[in-house]
Design an enzyme around this catalytic site. Structure first.
Site, PDB file in Angstrom:
ATOM      1  N   THR A  75       0.861  -1.182   0.000  1.00 40.19           N
ATOM      2  CA  THR A  75       0.000   0.000   0.000  1.00 40.19           C
ATOM      3  C   THR A  75       0.895   1.228   0.000  1.00 40.19           C
ATOM      4  O   THR A  75       1.970   1.227   0.596  1.00 40.19           O
ATOM      5  CB  THR A  75      -0.873   0.066   1.268  1.00 40.19           C
ATOM      6  OG1 THR A  75       0.011   0.099   2.385  1.00 40.19           O
ATOM      7  CG2 THR A  75      -1.801  -1.108   1.391  1.00 40.19           C
ATOM      8  N   LYS A 121     -13.905  18.580  10.037  1.00 41.77           N
ATOM      9  CA  LYS A 121     -14.767  18.571  11.224  1.00 41.77           C
ATOM     10  C   LYS A 121     -14.955  20.003  11.687  1.00 41.77           C
ATOM     11  O   LYS A 121     -14.073  20.609  12.272  1.00 41.77           O
ATOM     12  CB  LYS A 121     -14.152  17.708  12.322  1.00 41.77           C
ATOM     13  CG  LYS A 121     -14.127  16.251  11.927  1.00 41.77           C
ATOM     14  CD  LYS A 121     -13.224  15.414  12.800  1.00 41.77           C
ATOM     15  CE  LYS A 121     -12.920  14.108  12.083  1.00 41.77           C
ATOM     16  NZ  LYS A 121     -11.514  13.893  11.814  1.00 41.77           N
ATOM     17  N   TRP A 167     -19.633  17.193  10.357  1.00 41.94           N
ATOM     18  CA  TRP A 167     -18.649  16.674   9.405  1.00 41.94           C
ATOM     19  C   TRP A 167     -18.996  17.184   8.013  1.00 41.94           C
ATOM     20  O   TRP A 167     -20.148  17.110   7.590  1.00 41.94           O
ATOM     21  CB  TRP A 167     -18.659  15.145   9.395  1.00 41.94           C
ATOM     22  CG  TRP A 167     -18.044  14.548  10.621  1.00 41.94           C
ATOM     23  CD1 TRP A 167     -17.970  15.124  11.858  1.00 41.94           C
ATOM     24  CD2 TRP A 167     -17.430  13.276  10.730  1.00 41.94           C
ATOM     25  NE1 TRP A 167     -17.340  14.277  12.726  1.00 41.94           N
ATOM     26  CE2 TRP A 167     -17.002  13.140  12.067  1.00 41.94           C
ATOM     27  CE3 TRP A 167     -17.190  12.239   9.830  1.00 41.94           C
ATOM     28  CZ2 TRP A 167     -16.352  12.000  12.522  1.00 41.94           C
ATOM     29  CZ3 TRP A 167     -16.549  11.104  10.287  1.00 41.94           C
ATOM     30  CH2 TRP A 167     -16.124  10.986  11.619  1.00 41.94           C
ATOM     31  N   GLU A 189      -6.058  -3.635  -0.202  1.00 49.22           N
ATOM     32  CA  GLU A 189      -6.394  -4.737   0.714  1.00 49.22           C
ATOM     33  C   GLU A 189      -7.636  -5.502   0.287  1.00 49.22           C
ATOM     34  O   GLU A 189      -7.962  -6.531   0.877  1.00 49.22           O
ATOM     35  CB  GLU A 189      -6.638  -4.176   2.124  1.00 49.22           C
ATOM     36  CG  GLU A 189      -5.403  -3.690   2.850  1.00 49.22           C
ATOM     37  CD  GLU A 189      -5.110  -2.217   2.600  1.00 49.22           C
ATOM     38  OE1 GLU A 189      -5.571  -1.682   1.563  1.00 49.22           O
ATOM     39  OE2 GLU A 189      -4.424  -1.596   3.437  1.00 49.22           O
TER      40      GLU A 189
HETATM   41  P1  AMP Z   1      -5.394   2.201  -2.308  1.00 45.94           P
HETATM   42  O1  AMP Z   1      -5.332   1.005  -1.458  1.00 45.94           O
HETATM   43  O2  AMP Z   1      -4.118   2.958  -2.354  1.00 45.94           O
HETATM   44  O3  AMP Z   1      -5.938   1.916  -3.661  1.00 45.94           O
HETATM   45  O4  AMP Z   1      -6.423   3.227  -1.632  1.00 45.94           O
HETATM   46  C1  AMP Z   1      -7.701   2.820  -1.212  1.00 45.94           C
HETATM   47  C2  AMP Z   1      -8.497   4.047  -0.844  1.00 45.94           C
HETATM   48  O5  AMP Z   1      -8.775   4.836  -2.000  1.00 45.94           O
HETATM   49  C3  AMP Z   1      -9.859   3.757  -0.265  1.00 45.94           C
HETATM   50  O6  AMP Z   1      -9.810   3.415   1.097  1.00 45.94           O
HETATM   51  C4  AMP Z   1     -10.599   5.060  -0.517  1.00 45.94           C
HETATM   52  O7  AMP Z   1     -10.291   6.024   0.463  1.00 45.94           O
HETATM   53  C5  AMP Z   1     -10.010   5.510  -1.833  1.00 45.94           C
HETATM   54  N1  AMP Z   1     -10.908   5.129  -2.924  1.00 45.94           N
HETATM   55  C6  AMP Z   1     -10.854   4.075  -3.735  1.00 45.94           C
HETATM   56  N2  AMP Z   1     -11.847   4.096  -4.633  1.00 45.94           N
HETATM   57  C7  AMP Z   1     -12.574   5.202  -4.373  1.00 45.94           C
HETATM   58  C8  AMP Z   1     -13.739   5.800  -4.952  1.00 45.94           C
HETATM   59  N3  AMP Z   1     -14.357   5.258  -5.997  1.00 45.94           N
HETATM   60  N4  AMP Z   1     -14.197   6.948  -4.393  1.00 45.94           N
HETATM   61  C9  AMP Z   1     -13.590   7.525  -3.338  1.00 45.94           C
HETATM   62  N5  AMP Z   1     -12.478   7.021  -2.774  1.00 45.94           N
HETATM   63  C10 AMP Z   1     -11.980   5.874  -3.281  1.00 45.94           C
END
Ligand code: AMP
Length: 544
Positions: free
Chosen positions: A186, A438, A443, A330
């Site tokens: 990640t 916040k 929120w 994940e």
């Molecule tokens: P990553 O593991 O780096 O791909 O990041 C995952 C995170 O990206 C998620 O927990 C969300 O916060 C954000 N994310 C993924 N898809 C979306 C989406 N369609 N809209 C808003 N946030 C997203």
């Protein structure tokens, strides 16, 4: 009573064997690192993956060893997906856009035994010479004619030479389906990156879950172009899903600009593509400026960040439907997809657009709950929000080589996202819990404010961040990148939000910048944007 059914393991190699046997002549088209377009088919992919598997044995790799890749989307990277994982090793895709120190940390932490790299990433490897000292080999993914020389890394191996000596016959081992097949770190903005270790079972189940009509809707009639890189969560599963159904695969290599992507969409009859919103901004702006349209593109899967409704509309105007999806490294990654239901057919256009811009409903296999502060599920009314938790066979239940997993509670994975769910199960991601503003105990969703700003004709890209405020705790500030020759001031901002959001959630200020910083996976870098805003506030305070 146990059933009397065969216990055949779900293995990545079974996807390749199926594609080679029944879709052997389906094309895989790649923009090669050498320049010209490379074409072959699933039967060729199988043969060359077998050669690679034999080469990995000859290099002395053993069951469970990690093999690092630093590569764009292309046919050789695909061979690594199958040749490495299929032979019981772990394909560790490394994101070359990460900071060098992070790449070094990841290679060390994963304990990679071999690195396969596109020639273009050699300068990265040259800065990591000490860390690479114990590698069994550093293989450059090109042919002899294009092999680079390196004084710092004198023993580079040429990929094509490595394969040329090998037989194209290999018996893919039948391993336990829970064996690790892939590893992806990640790109967390805080702390060290953490490794998500996928299994053969999770990869195959995820691929089976995403090919269905209401997710990617993939079939042998499709031509699929993953813009999302293979170093980011297995290109959202497409390198497994496409061969599973015999769809044609089109790999863009490093050419992700609007002109190159559009040319490839048109020349290869692409029907489905997938990527993060920032990449599509570039494509859509280029198409607008050149007055281009799509001849064959039907579906665009977008995720990684929220898709502004205006982007969904722009694709619709060009004849393509957006499938807005949510996922995480994940979660393999697909967890939610916003596909409208039959009962939504009669809704007004604006209402449909609003639904399509939610992150969507859980796909089969992913269970979720949204819990309030008291740990109890919040009401499914589309308004109450809480912490999004998920579980399922392709959701991580820990990280590679990390003793405890603070992100888990009672069998659920804490996504770190704040969300609402409506009565039909459509989830809306309000924010990352650390990005939500916040203000005075309420929120404010930065995503909602960004989506509204994004629809303004003068604005190319928008971000909303929180700044500290003595009275309210935090207040939102809008940061915009304007389209060339456009203006946008405080009054424009007040007009823009009037009647669309509660008055107390209208940003306090708007700041215009030349560009917004993004993470290695295309998300807005909110911490850095906050720093830019605070710097601008400090500058204004000095001036006044
Ligand atoms: P990553 O593991 O780096 O791909 O990041 C995952 C995170 O990206 C998620 O927990 C969300 O916060 C954000 N994310 C993924 N898809 C979306 C989406 N369609 N809209 C808003 N946030 C997203």
């Amino acid at each position: 009573m146990l059933a009397k059914m065969m216990n055949s393991p779900l293995l990545v190699s079974s996807i390749l064997r199926h594609a080679a046997a029944y879709h052997g002549d389906t094309e895989i088209v790649s923009c090669s690192v050498e320049g010209p377009i490379h074409r072959y088919n699933y039967a060729d992919l199988n043969r060359r993956s077998c050669k690679l598997a034999n080469a990995l044995c000859r290099l002395g790799l053993r069951f469970g060893d990690r093999v690092g890749t630093l590569a764009w989307n292309g046919h050789r990277h695909l061979e690594l997906y199958y040749g490495v994982s299929g032979s019981g090793l772990v394909c560790h895709t490394i994101n070359p856009r990460l900071f060098r120190e992070q790449i070094g940390y990841i290679i060390d932490h994963a304990g990679d035994s071999v690195i396969f790299s596109d020639p273009v990433f050699l300068p990265i490897l040259e800065t990591l010479v000490d860390r690479l000292a114990g590698m069994k080999a550093i293989v450059i993914m090109t042919d002899v004619a294009h092999m680079p020389a390196s004084e710092k890394l004198p023993n580079l191996v040429c990929y094509e030479t490595l394969l040329s000596a090998e037989s194209d016959d290999f018996d893919w081992p039948v391993v336990d389906e829970n064996t690790a097949c892939g590893l992806c770190y990640t790109s967390g903005t805080t702390g060290d990156p953490k490794g998500v270790l996928y299994s053969h079972r999770s990869a195959v189940l995820h691929a089976m879950a995403v090919v269905v009509p209401d997710v990617y809707g993939l079939s042998a009639a499709d031509s699929v172009l993953p813009v999302v890189p293979m170093f980011h969560v297995n290109a959202w599963g497409l390198p497994f899903a496409a061969p599973m159904v015999g769809a044609k695969l089109v790999m863009p290599g490093p050419n992700l600009d609007g002109a190159s992507l559009h040319a490839l969409f048109e020349s290869e009859g692409v029907t489905l593509t997938a990527g993060v919103p920032t990449v599509w901004l570039g494509l859509l702006d280029w198409m607008d400026s050149q007055r281009k349209c799509f001849s064959t593109l039907k579906r665009v899967a977008i995720g990684g960040s929220a898709v502004p409704p205006v982007m969904i509309q722009r694709f619709q105007d060009l004849g393509a439907t957006v499938r807005h999806a949510w996922g995480m490294t994940e979660t393999s990654p697909v967890g939610l997809v916003a596909t409208l239901l039959p009962k939504h057919a009669s809704l007004a256009h604006e209402q449909k657009l609003a639904l399509a811009s939610k992150q969507g409903r859980p796909i089969f296999g992913v269970e979720l709950r949204i819990d309030g502060d008291d740990g109890r599920p919040v009401a499914c009314d589309g308004k109450a929000f809480g912490a999004l938790r998920v579980r399922g066979p392709w959701v991580a239940d820990g990280y590679y080589n990390v003793a405890e997993s603070p992100a888990h509670s009672a069998g659920w994975f804490e996504t770190g996202d704040v969300a609402t769910m409506d009565e039909d199960g459509f989830v809306r991601i309000v924010d990352r819990s650390k990005d939500v503003v916040k203000s005075g105990g309420e929120w404010i969703s930065s995503i909602e404010l960004e989506n509204i700003a994004q629809a303004h004709p003068a604005i190319r890209e928008a971000a909303v961040v929180a700044v500290p405020d003595a009275r309210w705790g935090e207040r939102p500030v809008l940061v915009v990148v304007l389209k060339p020759g456009q203006g946008f001031d405080h009054q424009d901002m007040l007009d823009l939000y009037a009647g669309k959001v509660a008055r107390w959630s209208v940003p306090d200020a708007v700041i215009s910048v030349d560009e917004l910083p993004h993470t290695a996976t295309g998300k807005l870098r909110k911490v850095e944007i906050r720093r830019i805003v605070l710097g601008e506030y400090a500058r204004r305070a000095r001036v006044t």
